[in-house]
Design an enzyme around this catalytic site. Sequence first.
Site, PDB file in Angstrom:
ATOM      1  N   TYR A 105      -2.824   0.464   4.698  1.00 41.97           N
ATOM      2  CA  TYR A 105      -3.838  -0.282   3.962  1.00 41.97           C
ATOM      3  C   TYR A 105      -5.144  -0.272   4.740  1.00 41.97           C
ATOM      4  O   TYR A 105      -5.135  -0.320   5.975  1.00 41.97           O
ATOM      5  CB  TYR A 105      -3.425  -1.748   3.786  1.00 41.97           C
ATOM      6  N   HIS A 157       4.776   1.176  -3.371  1.00 42.24           N
ATOM      7  CA  HIS A 157       4.536   0.169  -4.409  1.00 42.24           C
ATOM      8  C   HIS A 157       3.042  -0.038  -4.607  1.00 42.24           C
ATOM      9  O   HIS A 157       2.233   0.265  -3.724  1.00 42.24           O
ATOM     10  CB  HIS A 157       5.195  -1.164  -4.046  1.00 42.24           C
TER      11      HIS A 157
END
Lengths: 236, 193
Positions: A105, A157
């Site tokens: 991220y 995900h």
Amino acid sequence: MSGIREYRRERATGQPPHLHPPYGSTVKRAPRRPPHPIVQTLSEVTGPGFADGWAGPDRADLTRQGQGAPIGERIILAGRVLDEDGRPVPRTLIELWQCNAAGRYRHERDQHDAPLDPNFFGAGQVVTGAEGEYRFLTIKPGAYPWRNSDNAWRPAHIHFSLFGPAFATRLVTQMYFLGDPLLALDPIFLSIADEEARQSLVAAYDPALSQAEFALGYRFDIVLRGREATPLEAAP
Amino acid sequence: MTRTATPSQTVGPFFHDGLSRPGWSDLTGGGRAAGQVIRIAGRLRDGDGAPVDDAVIEIWQANAAGRYAHPEDRQERPLDPAFRGFGRAFTGRDGGYAFTTIRPGPVPGRGNAWQAPHINVAVFARGLLKRLTTRLYFPAEPLNETDPVLNSIDDPALRRTLLAVAEAAEGETPRYRFDIVLQGEGETVFFAV
């Protein structure tokens, strides 16, 4: 004023519990007392609206947020937002965020030793159309390790945040990919007892959504709470 | 019912870019909304009393006249075009969050009941597989005595977890503290809505 048409109560096995010890972060954060039931009032059956563009312009293409193209497998992610009775949920805000193709991220607290991609920011938003439809272009996120248990990995995900028409319909969830071997080991995914409900978080590959020589298509429909058929009380 | 409701999953620890809306912690639009401007601040704590520094707090409320900006609120009271009633803030390192908003008016309950002025609160965080919802009520508010939700909680100590605490005003702006305890001693009352 008219009576209140309540939203249906959640089916216990169709939602995760608050306390799910295999997911370690729930242990000190799950309330110990069961939730206190309240009747729904105007406060619960109303909620913020986004039809007038309050949330700003759509950011449906996550592959064009940087100077160049992000690394990874391009995917088209599309579907509809419906309620439990199959009625579309139009003009509602979807916010989405994800890691990059390497499983990292763009976030100061993500210290996973995988490369950041200067061309991938990983956040998007759209307001659904008249039939509840939405469509994103992004790249397929990678799996990444987390410290929940020894050698634990989150399955690939994408996080979804939705509002629906009311405070009662607000939903934050995660979408997964069919065939990911990590799903069978993931305590967050497995926190949902009901198999059918759990599988509803898994996007299916959809050849009809794929675009030749460009991107693979995945379909993910999202179902928000429906309403009871009739008001539970007459108008005063 | 024909479809299975999509289950909730945790917001995780990395939501900041996805949910960042810097303007949404000030519901007054920089002071344009009608009514008494107030500040609400509090801390979110876990079962060890430790600050929860990776949470999202959302609020939803009626305007100063007690009307929600939503088509199903058909009361004949004024809508305020400058007030939408929805806010979002993230907790910081100390578990703290803050909103600037308007003190809401009372809103109708079920039947002939009136609800005391309140703010609907939702909490999302790493470790919360689904959101928690509660309500903030105001101290020294006479309507609290007859509020159906407050009065559905028998234990006065539990009821108090829904009451904000008045703090010294900031100039002419009243300030309220509303701490949220996820677990254990002082655990906030959360609702099944």
